[in-house]
Design a protein around this motif. Structure first.
Motif, short mmCIF file in Angstrom:
data_model
loop_
_atom_site.label_atom_id
_atom_site.label_comp_id
_atom_site.label_asym_id
_atom_site.label_seq_id
_atom_site.Cartn_x
_atom_site.Cartn_y
_atom_site.Cartn_z
N PHE A 10 -2.57 -3.32 5.67
CA PHE A 10 -3.25 -4.19 6.62
C PHE A 10 -3.39 -5.61 6.09
O PHE A 10 -3.37 -6.58 6.86
CB PHE A 10 -4.62 -3.61 7.00
N GLY A 11 -3.51 -5.78 4.81
CA GLY A 11 -3.52 -7.13 4.21
C GLY A 11 -2.19 -7.83 4.42
O GLY A 11 -2.15 -9.02 4.73
N ALA A 12 -1.09 -7.08 4.21
CA ALA A 12 0.24 -7.66 4.42
C ALA A 12 0.46 -8.00 5.89
O ALA A 12 1.03 -9.06 6.21
CB ALA A 12 1.31 -6.69 3.92
N CYS A 13 0.00 -7.12 6.78
CA CYS A 13 0.13 -7.40 8.22
C CYS A 13 -0.67 -8.64 8.61
O CYS A 13 -0.20 -9.48 9.37
CB CYS A 13 -0.32 -6.20 9.05
N SER A 14 -1.88 -8.75 8.08
CA SER A 14 -2.72 -9.91 8.36
C SER A 14 -2.06 -11.19 7.86
O SER A 14 -2.06 -12.22 8.54
CB SER A 14 -4.09 -9.72 7.70
N LEU A 15 -1.49 -11.13 6.67
CA LEU A 15 -0.80 -12.28 6.10
C LEU A 15 0.42 -12.66 6.95
O LEU A 15 0.66 -13.84 7.21
CB LEU A 15 -0.39 -11.99 4.65
#
Length: 194
Positions: A10-15
């Motif tokens: 989810f951090g990668a998706c947010s980024l």
């Protein structure tokens, strides 16, 4: 361990979403800056009948400067509007005549239009690069100000330009005549060949 991978995912998706939004905003800002940075060409302020005479004549070739072409197109648009107004016994709205630019081997027409930007009306120029090879007219480029458009949008812009003038029925014969000509830009002049 599952929570760790969820957090990374989810951090990668947010980024990625943030990067896409910032990139989209940057592209839009660059497009607007380029569109507003161009100086529009001077629209014709007089008419010239030499282009219409050539199109109606049996002459096989002629050459015109950009100013002569702009004035000639202005004359064709105004004459077509007057003739249609006489036949309809009423008024006819004539679109702005395009300005013609000859840049090297390119032939571009520019039609001014007004856009609303930040609650203000801004005059912009829509440019379409054209190629006349004797078997029709092709759109080869398009831009708004200095902002280049992808080819499909440029073709659509060219169709929109043609639509501006298609309601003037007396001008149809001239539009058809342009489709049958080979036009080449050479040394600051456009050379027409029937």
């Amino acid at each position: 361990m599952g929570n760790f991978f969820k957090g990374v995912f989810f951090g990668a998706c947010s980024l990625a979403v943030s990067a896409c939004l910032f990139g989209l905003f940057g592209a839009l800002a660059a497009f607007l800056a380029l569109a507003l940075s161009a100086e529009n060409p001077k629209q014709p302020d007089y008419t010239d009948a030499s282009l219409a005479r050539f199109l109606d004549s049996s002459e096989k070739s002629a050459s015109f400067t950009a100013e002569e072409l702009s004035a000639g197109l202005f004359g064709i648009v105004m004459d077509a509007a007057r003739e249609q107004a006489r036949t309809q016994n009423g008024g006819v709205a004539a679109p702005e005549a395009p300005a013609v630019l000859l840049d090297g081997g390119n032939i571009e027409v520019c039609v001014p239009f007004a856009a609303v930007a930040m609650s203000r009306h801004v005059l912009l120029g829509a440019y379409v690069g054209l190629e006349f090879d004797g078997s029709g007219c092709r759109v080869v480029s398009g831009r708004i100000g200095n902002a280049r458009l992808p080819r499909p949008l440029a073709v659509r812009l060219g169709r929109t330009f043609t639509g501006f003038y298609s309601h003037l029925k007396p001008a149809e014969k001239y539009l058809a005549a342009f489709d049958k000509m080979k036009i080449v830009s050479d040394s600051g002049k456009a050379v027409f060949r029937k």
